[in-house]
Design a protein around this motif. Structure first.
Motif, PDB file in Angstrom:
ATOM      1  N   ASP A 136      10.842  -7.167  -6.850  1.00 16.78           N
ATOM      2  CA  ASP A 136      10.951  -6.721  -8.237  1.00 16.78           C
ATOM      3  C   ASP A 136      10.672  -7.879  -9.184  1.00 16.78           C
ATOM      4  OD1 ASP A 136      11.510  -5.352 -10.580  1.00 16.78           O
ATOM      5  OD2 ASP A 136      13.671  -5.259 -10.244  1.00 16.78           O
ATOM      6  N   ASP A 137       9.395  -8.109  -9.483  1.00 21.90           N
ATOM      7  CA  ASP A 137       8.991  -9.146 -10.442  1.00 21.90           C
ATOM      8  C   ASP A 137       9.685 -10.485 -10.202  1.00 21.90           C
ATOM      9  OD1 ASP A 137       7.142  -7.521 -11.771  1.00 21.90           O
ATOM     10  OD2 ASP A 137       8.727  -6.642 -13.012  1.00 21.90           O
ATOM     11  N   GLY A 138       9.534 -11.015  -9.002  1.00 23.10           N
ATOM     12  CA  GLY A 138      10.082 -12.330  -8.691  1.00 23.10           C
ATOM     13  C   GLY A 138      11.454 -12.302  -8.044  1.00 23.10           C
ATOM     14  N   GLU A 139      12.099 -11.166  -8.008  1.00 23.17           N
ATOM     15  CA  GLU A 139      13.410 -11.041  -7.379  1.00 23.17           C
ATOM     16  C   GLU A 139      13.314 -10.096  -6.189  1.00 23.17           C
ATOM     17  OE1 GLU A 139      16.272 -11.346 -11.314  1.00 23.17           O
ATOM     18  OE2 GLU A 139      16.298  -9.529 -10.130  1.00 23.17           O
ATOM     19  N   ARG A 145      10.951   8.686   0.523  1.00 20.54           N
ATOM     20  CA  ARG A 145      10.301   8.684   1.837  1.00 20.54           C
ATOM     21  C   ARG A 145       9.782   7.281   2.114  1.00 20.54           C
ATOM     22  NH1 ARG A 145       5.734  12.735   4.085  1.00 20.54           N
ATOM     23  NH2 ARG A 145       4.759  11.277   5.542  1.00 20.54           N
ATOM     24  N   LEU A 146      10.013   6.813   3.332  1.00 22.07           N
ATOM     25  CA  LEU A 146       9.479   5.530   3.788  1.00 22.07           C
ATOM     26  C   LEU A 146       8.549   5.786   4.957  1.00 22.07           C
ATOM     27  CD1 LEU A 146       9.333   2.427   4.023  1.00 22.07           C
ATOM     28  CD2 LEU A 146      11.441   2.528   5.363  1.00 22.07           C
ATOM     29  N   ASP A 147       7.268   5.516   4.768  1.00 20.95           N
ATOM     30  CA  ASP A 147       6.282   5.604   5.837  1.00 20.95           C
ATOM     31  C   ASP A 147       6.123   4.207   6.437  1.00 20.95           C
ATOM     32  OD1 ASP A 147       5.482   8.398   5.592  1.00 20.95           O
ATOM     33  OD2 ASP A 147       4.682   7.804   3.648  1.00 20.95           O
ATOM     34  N   VAL A 148       6.493   4.056   7.694  1.00 15.18           N
ATOM     35  CA  VAL A 148       6.527   2.758   8.349  1.00 15.18           C
ATOM     36  C   VAL A 148       5.116   2.283   8.690  1.00 15.18           C
ATOM     37  CG1 VAL A 148       7.303   1.519  10.417  1.00 15.18           C
ATOM     38  CG2 VAL A 148       8.844   3.102   9.236  1.00 15.18           C
ATOM     39  N   LYS A 201       8.915   4.224  -7.823  1.00 17.89           N
ATOM     40  CA  LYS A 201       7.734   4.683  -8.556  1.00 17.89           C
ATOM     41  C   LYS A 201       6.712   3.567  -8.767  1.00 17.89           C
ATOM     42  CE  LYS A 201       9.925   6.438 -12.112  1.00 17.89           C
ATOM     43  NZ  LYS A 201      10.222   7.173 -13.352  1.00 17.89           N
ATOM     44  N   SER A 202       7.180   2.314  -8.827  1.00 19.96           N
ATOM     45  CA  SER A 202       6.268   1.237  -9.224  1.00 19.96           C
ATOM     46  C   SER A 202       5.989   0.183  -8.153  1.00 19.96           C
ATOM     47  CB  SER A 202       6.815   0.538 -10.471  1.00 19.96           C
ATOM     48  OG  SER A 202       8.057  -0.088 -10.178  1.00 19.96           O
ATOM     49  N   ARG A 203       6.816   0.047  -7.148  1.00 22.16           N
ATOM     50  CA  ARG A 203       6.680  -0.999  -6.121  1.00 22.16           C
ATOM     51  C   ARG A 203       6.823  -0.386  -4.732  1.00 22.16           C
ATOM     52  NH1 ARG A 203       5.148  -4.054  -9.909  1.00 22.16           N
ATOM     53  NH2 ARG A 203       6.510  -5.567 -10.874  1.00 22.16           N
ATOM     54  N   PRO A 204       5.768   0.247  -4.218  1.00 21.91           N
ATOM     55  CA  PRO A 204       5.905   0.992  -2.957  1.00 21.91           C
ATOM     56  C   PRO A 204       6.033   0.135  -1.699  1.00 21.91           C
ATOM     57  CG  PRO A 204       3.637   1.035  -3.705  1.00 21.91           C
ATOM     58  CD  PRO A 204       4.434   0.378  -4.804  1.00 21.91           C
ATOM     59  N   LYS A 220       5.725   1.848   3.195  1.00 25.97           N
ATOM     60  CA  LYS A 220       5.481   2.352   1.843  1.00 25.97           C
ATOM     61  C   LYS A 220       6.610   3.299   1.461  1.00 25.97           C
ATOM     62  CE  LYS A 220       1.235   0.611   1.382  1.00 25.97           C
ATOM     63  NZ  LYS A 220       1.338  -0.465   2.341  1.00 25.97           N
ATOM     64  N   PHE A 221       7.249   3.016   0.329  1.00 25.60           N
ATOM     65  CA  PHE A 221       8.390   3.771  -0.183  1.00 25.60           C
ATOM     66  C   PHE A 221       7.912   4.637  -1.337  1.00 25.60           C
ATOM     67  CE2 PHE A 221      12.615   4.181  -2.175  1.00 25.60           C
ATOM     68  CZ  PHE A 221      13.437   4.293  -1.061  1.00 25.60           C
TER      69      PHE A 221
END
Length: 178
Positions: free
Chosen positions: A54-57, A167-170, A90-93, A126-127
């Protein structure tokens, strides 16, 4: 280096096409590759940790999960339709994940002789948010099966509208045990 590439006549560098070199597991004697053993472990645990960038964290959140296994694992989670996890979905899959369990302390006579047995699964994937109500029901049923062993549940339209299903696609997964 990028400046050198641009000044050398290369005007575009597609970073997304660069693959990170796979680092092999250091302790091959602890690696579990048997798919049945991996699934048995995943089936009995309850909590997965998801790590977002998340933007550096790094933001890590523990979640109850359910899963499906075909060629690869697909994990499902539920949560609120608001908050940091929802916005990052929504923004960092691209995420990392971890499940651990089977922990037992191995005692020693002095501090450096103590150790532990454990098993863990780590990976990347991918989340995303699930919008389709049929898939939401599938996701919720996998979560409820993981938690209660009962696979079929009924959900009202109001319930489906109120909850966010993730959903998490591995992409990659490895398992280790001591």
């Amino acid at each position: 280096m990028l400046l050198h590439l641009i000044s050398s006549g290369i005007s575009k560098l597609n970073i997304t096409e660069q693959k990170k070199e796979e680092i092999p597991m250091r302790r091959k004697d602890r690696e579990i590759t048997d798919k049945k053993r991996i699934e048995e472990f995943i089936a009995k645990e309850q909590i997965m940790r998801i790590a977002f960038y998340d933007d550096g964290e790094i933001y890590i959140v523990p979640l109850n999960y359910g899963y499906l296994m075909d060629e690869q694992y697909t994990f499902y989670f539920h949560g609120a339709k608001a908050g940091r996890k929802y916005e990052l979905a929504k923004s960092r899959p691209n995420v990392g994940f971890e499940i651990d369990g089977n922990y037992s302390l191995l005692e020693g006579d002095v501090a450096c002789e103590f150790s532990a047995t454990f098993q863990s699964v780590v990976g990347t994937g991918k989340f995303s948010l699930v919008e389709d109500n049929e898939e939401k029901i599938i996701g919720l049923n996998t979560i409820m099966k993981q938690t209660t062993s009962k696979a079929e549940w009924h959900y009202s339209d109001e319930m489906l509208e109120a909850v966010a299903i993730f959903r998490l696609d591995v992409d990659k997964l490895s398992c280790k045990a001591k």
